[in-house]
Design an enzyme around this catalytic site. Sequence first.
Site, PDB file in Angstrom:
ATOM      1  N   HIS A  24      40.263  38.815  48.433  1.00 21.77           N
ATOM      2  CA  HIS A  24      39.212  38.804  47.402  1.00 21.77           C
ATOM      3  C   HIS A  24      39.770  39.368  46.096  1.00 21.77           C
ATOM      4  CE1 HIS A  24      34.649  39.235  46.538  1.00 21.77           C
ATOM      5  NE2 HIS A  24      35.299  39.368  45.396  1.00 21.77           N
ATOM      6  N   HIS A  26      39.833  38.246  41.948  1.00 22.13           N
ATOM      7  CA  HIS A  26      39.523  37.363  40.815  1.00 22.13           C
ATOM      8  C   HIS A  26      40.674  37.449  39.823  1.00 22.13           C
ATOM      9  CE1 HIS A  26      35.248  37.026  42.027  1.00 22.13           C
ATOM     10  NE2 HIS A  26      35.386  38.291  42.397  1.00 22.13           N
ATOM     11  N   SER A 106      39.645  31.897  40.891  1.00 17.94           N
ATOM     12  CA  SER A 106      39.380  31.923  39.457  1.00 17.94           C
ATOM     13  C   SER A 106      38.412  30.811  39.063  1.00 17.94           C
ATOM     14  CB  SER A 106      40.688  31.794  38.662  1.00 17.94           C
ATOM     15  OG  SER A 106      40.469  32.164  37.318  1.00 17.94           O
ATOM     16  N   ARG A 109      37.855  27.188  33.318  1.00 15.25           N
ATOM     17  CA  ARG A 109      37.158  27.226  32.017  1.00 15.25           C
ATOM     18  C   ARG A 109      37.753  26.176  31.115  1.00 15.25           C
ATOM     19  NH1 ARG A 109      38.791  31.910  29.230  1.00 15.25           N
ATOM     20  NH2 ARG A 109      39.894  32.657  31.081  1.00 15.25           N
ATOM     21  N   GLY A 181      30.153  35.629  39.968  1.00 15.74           N
ATOM     22  CA  GLY A 181      29.419  35.753  38.710  1.00 15.74           C
ATOM     23  C   GLY A 181      28.308  36.782  38.845  1.00 15.74           C
ATOM     24  N   HIS A 208      29.886  35.503  47.350  1.00 15.25           N
ATOM     25  CA  HIS A 208      29.377  36.836  47.023  1.00 15.25           C
ATOM     26  C   HIS A 208      27.925  36.868  47.492  1.00 15.25           C
ATOM     27  CE1 HIS A 208      32.924  37.086  44.569  1.00 15.25           C
ATOM     28  NE2 HIS A 208      32.632  38.287  44.128  1.00 15.25           N
ATOM     29  N   GLU A 211      25.235  41.488  46.754  1.00 17.48           N
ATOM     30  CA  GLU A 211      26.036  42.478  46.022  1.00 17.48           C
ATOM     31  C   GLU A 211      25.098  43.481  45.347  1.00 17.48           C
ATOM     32  OE1 GLU A 211      28.593  40.701  43.041  1.00 17.48           O
ATOM     33  OE2 GLU A 211      29.650  42.587  42.642  1.00 17.48           O
ATOM     34  N   ASP A 293      39.054  43.083  44.738  1.00 13.14           N
ATOM     35  CA  ASP A 293      38.095  42.454  43.824  1.00 13.14           C
ATOM     36  C   ASP A 293      38.734  42.210  42.450  1.00 13.14           C
ATOM     37  OD1 ASP A 293      35.673  41.258  43.356  1.00 13.14           O
ATOM     38  OD2 ASP A 293      34.531  43.105  43.088  1.00 13.14           O
TER      39      ASP A 293
HETATM   40  C1  6MZ Z   1      32.490  43.270  40.235  1.00 12.89           C
HETATM   41  N1  6MZ Z   1      31.901  42.310  41.086  1.00 12.89           N
HETATM   42  C2  6MZ Z   1      31.862  40.951  40.846  1.00 12.89           C
HETATM   43  N2  6MZ Z   1      30.754  40.275  41.227  1.00 12.89           N
HETATM   44  C3  6MZ Z   1      30.618  38.964  40.964  1.00 12.89           C
HETATM   45  N3  6MZ Z   1      31.540  38.251  40.312  1.00 12.89           N
HETATM   46  C4  6MZ Z   1      32.654  38.866  39.914  1.00 12.89           C
HETATM   47  C5  6MZ Z   1      32.886  40.240  40.175  1.00 12.89           C
HETATM   48  N4  6MZ Z   1      34.091  40.558  39.685  1.00 12.89           N
HETATM   49  C6  6MZ Z   1      34.599  39.419  39.112  1.00 12.89           C
HETATM   50  N5  6MZ Z   1      33.711  38.416  39.241  1.00 12.89           N
HETATM   51  C7  6MZ Z   1      33.827  37.025  38.742  1.00 12.89           C
HETATM   52  O1  6MZ Z   1      35.177  36.789  38.368  1.00 12.89           O
HETATM   53  C8  6MZ Z   1      35.268  36.431  36.979  1.00 12.89           C
HETATM   54  C9  6MZ Z   1      36.587  36.930  36.395  1.00 12.89           C
HETATM   55  O2  6MZ Z   1      37.674  36.226  36.961  1.00 12.89           O
HETATM   56  P1  6MZ Z   1      38.009  34.694  36.656  1.00 12.89           P
HETATM   57  O3  6MZ Z   1      37.729  34.440  35.195  1.00 12.89           O
HETATM   58  O4  6MZ Z   1      37.140  33.851  37.549  1.00 12.89           O
HETATM   59  O5  6MZ Z   1      39.458  34.569  36.981  1.00 12.89           O
HETATM   60  C10 6MZ Z   1      34.031  37.068  36.371  1.00 12.89           C
HETATM   61  O6  6MZ Z   1      33.664  36.464  35.160  1.00 12.89           O
HETATM   62  C11 6MZ Z   1      32.990  36.846  37.481  1.00 12.89           C
HETATM   63  O7  6MZ Z   1      32.496  35.516  37.446  1.00 12.89           O
HETATM   64 ZN    ZN Z   2      34.249  39.608  43.618  1.00 11.87          ZN
END
Ligand code: 6MZ
Ligand code: ZN
Length: 354
Positions: A24, A26, A106, A109, A181, A208, A211, A293
Amino acid sequence: FFFIFVMESEADVFYRELPKVELHAHLNGSVSYQTIEKLFSRKPHLNIEHSMTAIGKGQRRTLDECFQVFKVIQQLVNTEEDILMVATDVIKEFAADGVKYLELRSTPREEKDTGLTKKSYVETCLKAIQQCKEEGVDIDVRFLVAIDRRNGTEVAMETVKLAEEFMLSSDGLVVGLDLSGDPTVGHGKDLLPALQRAKNCGLKLSLHLSEVPSQLEESNLLLNLPPDRIGHGTFLHPEVGGSEGLVDKVVKNNIPLELCLTSNVKGQTVPCYSKHHFNYWYQKGHPSVICTDDKGVFSTDLSQEYQLAASTFGLDREAVWKLSREAIDCIFAPDTVKQQLKQKWTDLQPQVFK
Ligand SMILES: CNc1ncnc2c1ncn2[C@@H]1O[C@H](COP(=O)(O)O)[C@@H](O)[C@H]1O
Ligand SMILES: [Zn+2]
């Protein structure tokens, strides 16, 4: 405000040498201090400071403020060149931290100014993975295409179609779909058709879920799919306002949880480490995978997260080893990869316990 910019401490050698699986992460939340520096120098006109891109030791933000941070980072990462650098750096940092298998996720975009399209966004992420492989970086990396729930039904469906194309053309690199998101925006029911389609075409689903509190109805709907893994699941169990019904569904379907201690504490959905729901699920013997995360935004790494789980919940080294090894069963790559990883763990064991 005062800010500490670098990672405050480093995990002990056992945790750093422990082979790990990260499920997990991002991409834009995982960008390190050093990579942010490089992005700053590429875009001096943006006038952004480190304090806007990471949350240091002892600091907390509301979840809402965390989502502001992602917006700032996304401004810094808006060309193919940026994405290639960011993804390459993130992969190498995970490898340096002892991560042997990584699923990076990711949100594709498009940026009109720079000609970035959702398709080239994903292609560039895959290029970074490919380049690291060619350089011999010791890590197996796969990719999950992310849906940002705030973008609604149509974008979700487009994203699934994109993920489907890449699943068929990426030689096994794209293995699944993520739903993430701001959890307070939109409703899961609007995304069900897209998620159902993804599942039917063979994409694995990591969603998710719960949360934030009071999402019983949405969680119940999404659990009926059912997903292949759950991100966070912080408010699923009855002690925090969830329900036995939700827990039963998770248990009966044996859906692993991706648990991110520092993220939840710094984002204030969990009051402190000792009250993290890791304990609830771990005590049940339910598959629970420690993850970061957003290692950049929350100033952590996977070794630290394992060490925090161990020190908070009293796990000895054997229990930590078992935890990292059992994470292999939760990956989205095929069984042959699981076998290879298990062999790797066996080979590394004497070195880690020396
Ligand atoms: C803290 N808890 C969380 N809960 C929900 N979504 C999260 C998150 N942390 C990150 N993101 C998701 O990941 C994106 C950034 O990486 P990417 O641009 O996709 O690579 C955030 O804009 C959100 O959509
Ligand atoms: Zn997450």
